[in-house]
Design an enzyme around this catalytic site. Structure first.
Site, PDB file in Angstrom:
ATOM      1  N   HIS A  56       8.264  28.632  -6.562  1.00 32.52           N
ATOM      2  CA  HIS A  56       9.493  27.788  -6.162  1.00 32.52           C
ATOM      3  C   HIS A  56      11.075  29.298  -5.616  1.00 32.52           C
ATOM      4  O   HIS A  56      11.474  28.785  -4.500  1.00 32.52           O
ATOM      5  CB  HIS A  56      10.044  26.699  -7.347  1.00 32.52           C
ATOM      6  CG  HIS A  56      10.910  25.752  -7.400  1.00 32.52           C
ATOM      7  ND1 HIS A  56      10.826  25.142  -6.124  1.00 32.52           N
ATOM      8  CD2 HIS A  56      11.770  25.895  -7.701  1.00 32.52           C
ATOM      9  CE1 HIS A  56      11.503  24.081  -5.989  1.00 32.52           C
ATOM     10  NE2 HIS A  56      12.738  25.123  -6.673  1.00 32.52           N
ATOM     11  N   SER A  99      15.471  23.637  -2.441  1.00 35.33           N
ATOM     12  CA  SER A  99      15.212  22.676  -3.639  1.00 35.33           C
ATOM     13  C   SER A  99      16.353  21.372  -3.868  1.00 35.33           C
ATOM     14  O   SER A  99      16.409  20.021  -3.485  1.00 35.33           O
ATOM     15  CB  SER A  99      15.616  23.588  -5.248  1.00 35.33           C
ATOM     16  OG  SER A  99      14.801  23.265  -5.947  1.00 35.33           O
ATOM     17  N   ASP A 112       4.234  25.825  -6.577  1.00 39.18           N
ATOM     18  CA  ASP A 112       4.998  25.228  -7.436  1.00 39.18           C
ATOM     19  C   ASP A 112       4.651  24.822  -8.719  1.00 39.18           C
ATOM     20  O   ASP A 112       4.859  23.901  -8.849  1.00 39.18           O
ATOM     21  CB  ASP A 112       5.760  24.041  -6.413  1.00 39.18           C
ATOM     22  CG  ASP A 112       7.659  23.984  -6.484  1.00 39.18           C
ATOM     23  OD1 ASP A 112       7.765  24.093  -7.771  1.00 39.18           O
ATOM     24  OD2 ASP A 112       8.361  24.119  -5.809  1.00 39.18           O
TER      25      ASP A 112
END
Length: 265
Positions: free
Chosen positions: A240, A71, A185
């Site tokens: 995510h 991320s 996501d």
């Protein structure tokens, strides 16, 4: 390198997969500042600086290593390659944000009390200096302001008129650059940012290969890496926040783990 609103300990499960797969491997999860709070309260340029200082001081890493970022960590590790000339073999980024984020969904990366500040004032100097995500907030309806006033992403993406050729040179030294995004996501928007495909100008539709300046202009070497078969792109199928945990284990072992084996060509 972990993501925002996380700490180095959040990478322990994934680190365990590596130590179990490659006995004797040296694995380190980098912490920047105090971890959770500094992950979003330190600007990205400062986080990259601290990350490089830590890595360069580690004797175990001086002869070369593979590096993974999750991320927000995807930008930290890539910027570290570009700016600090780290001796990285394979650069691996999972659920990355290489072409930035934008939209209400992505505000979930911050505590709620910061949502309005980011959505309305991301390109103000004070916000750029105070919130990490402001450094890669890419508003498709204000791209000129983004390029001129964002402190971080336009620089490492070489989007400005004056480009830093060292960034491109260092990226082209990689043996492999691995990028993933998840098709479910619910945080990063657009999720295809993990492949350098952000929102197109004046649109909430993500760019295609022939629209992205990273591929049409080869700003940091993406097109060259692809032509050299050094670019490896995968699509995951987990939330995510599960990208470094058990729900993603099968995907990781099938697609990502081989890039930690330096005996591969």
């Amino acid at each position: 390198m972990h993501g925002v609103l996380a700490t180095a300990d959040d990478m322990n499960e994934l680190g365990g997969w590596l130590t179990a797969s490659f006995p004797g491997i040296y694995v380190v999860s980098i912490e920047i500042g105090n971890g959770y709070d500094d992950s979003f309260l330190l600007p990205m340029n400062k986080q990259v600086e601290l990350f490089c200082t830590t890595v360069l001081a580690d004797d175990h890493l001086r002869q070369g290593f593979n590096m993974l970022g999750i991320s927000q960590g995807s930008l930290i590790v890539r910027a570290a390659v570009e700016r600090c000339s780290l001796p990285v073999y394979n650069l691996i980024t999972m659920v990355g944000v290489h072409q930035g984020i934008f939209g209400d969904t992505s505000l979930k990366l911050l505590p709620r009390q910061f949502w309005e500040l980011l959505s309305k004032y991301a390109y103000e100097e004070s916000v750029q200096n105070a919130i990490s995500i402001a450094g890669f907030w890419r508003d498709p309806f204000q791209l000129e302001k983004y390029i001129n006033r964002s402190h971080f992403l336009p620089d490492i993406n070489n989007e400005r008129e004056v480009r830093n050729e060292t960034y491109r040179t260092n990226m082209l030294k990689l043996n492999a650059f691995v990028m993933t995004y998840s098709d479910i996501d619910e945080v990063v928007t657009p999720p295809q940012s993990g492949w350098f495909l952000g929102y197109a100008s004046q649109s909430l539709k993500h760019e295609t290969w022939n629209q992205s300046r990273q591929f049409t202009e080869d700003l940091i070497g993406m097109r060259t890496l692809r032509d050299q078969s050094k670019l490896h792109m995968f699509i995951g199928h987990t939330r995510h926040e599960d990208s470094e945990h058990a729900p993603d284990k099968e995907f990781f072992f099938q697609n990502i783990l081989p890039f930690f084996n330096n005996t591969l060509p």
